[in-house]
Motif scaffolding. Sequence first.
Motif, mmCIF file in Angstrom:
data_model
loop_
_atom_site.group_PDB
_atom_site.id
_atom_site.type_symbol
_atom_site.label_atom_id
_atom_site.label_comp_id
_atom_site.label_asym_id
_atom_site.label_seq_id
_atom_site.Cartn_x
_atom_site.Cartn_y
_atom_site.Cartn_z
ATOM 1 N N ARG A 189 0.832 -1.195 0.000
ATOM 2 C CA ARG A 189 0.000 0.000 0.000
ATOM 3 C C ARG A 189 0.872 1.253 0.000
ATOM 4 N NH1 ARG A 189 -3.658 0.052 5.028
ATOM 5 N NH2 ARG A 189 -4.639 1.764 3.889
ATOM 6 N N HIS A 190 1.967 1.194 0.736
ATOM 7 C CA HIS A 190 2.815 2.372 0.955
ATOM 8 C C HIS A 190 4.268 1.981 0.673
ATOM 9 C CE1 HIS A 190 4.275 5.664 4.014
ATOM 10 N NE2 HIS A 190 4.730 5.859 2.789
ATOM 11 N N PRO A 213 -0.897 5.161 5.120
ATOM 12 C CA PRO A 213 -0.952 3.725 5.408
ATOM 13 C C PRO A 213 0.374 3.266 6.009
ATOM 14 C CG PRO A 213 -1.651 4.188 3.150
ATOM 15 C CD PRO A 213 -1.061 5.453 3.685
#
Length: 238
Positions: free
Chosen positions: A16-17, A179
């Motif tokens: 996600r990050h 995130p």
Amino acid sequence: MATAAVPELAPAALPRHVAIIMDGNGRWAKQRRLPRLAGHRAGVEAVRRVTRAARAMGLEALTLYAFSSENWRRPEEEVSDLMGLLRLFIRSDLAELVRENVRLRVIGDYRRFAPDLVALVDDAVARTDGNTGPVLAIALNYGAQAELAAAARRLAARLPAEAIDEAAIEAELETAALPPLDLLIRTSGEQRLSNFLLWQAAYAELLFVDTLWPDFGADELADAIAAFGRRQRRYGGL
């Protein structure tokens, strides 16, 4: 180079990050017998390639280590050049970020910069604040140790010691709205974190690649994400 397309991975295997320590501009220029500024200019082009690729790949957040709190130790002329490139990037790329629904965030004490640059950064953040798409976080005059010390001071000023736990500290960090960090990449072959996202990297996957930052692009990002997808993240368990 590898393929530009991200291999098919289960959603849970996609980061996600992603954060990147963008290293190697100077060595890239030296190899070509060019001034260091040429390396930094090529590095800005790499930023454009990678941020566009990250959006196309569906990453929720990308954090780039653009200027560390230790970079003030560099020659004054080089620092001035870096500030000029930051001004140029904001002025030339802000419209694209707005159009592409990107939310720009800044971590670090960038208010130490010249007043006109501070105003430029503030305006860029404000103009993308209402966007709902991926986050592009730029670390400017950032140092993780200073970030943790500042968080500790704020917590100590309002909470008893027994109330300060991991969740309280994390909520005080400058990345609290992002995130959790999944993947941290460093280019140029160096294998250290250099005071970058020390808390956030506790359970992130670390990937050190030999590619110099000006040569990093969509293919290399795809390779990094594929490598992430092959790893098993146990978080201390079996």
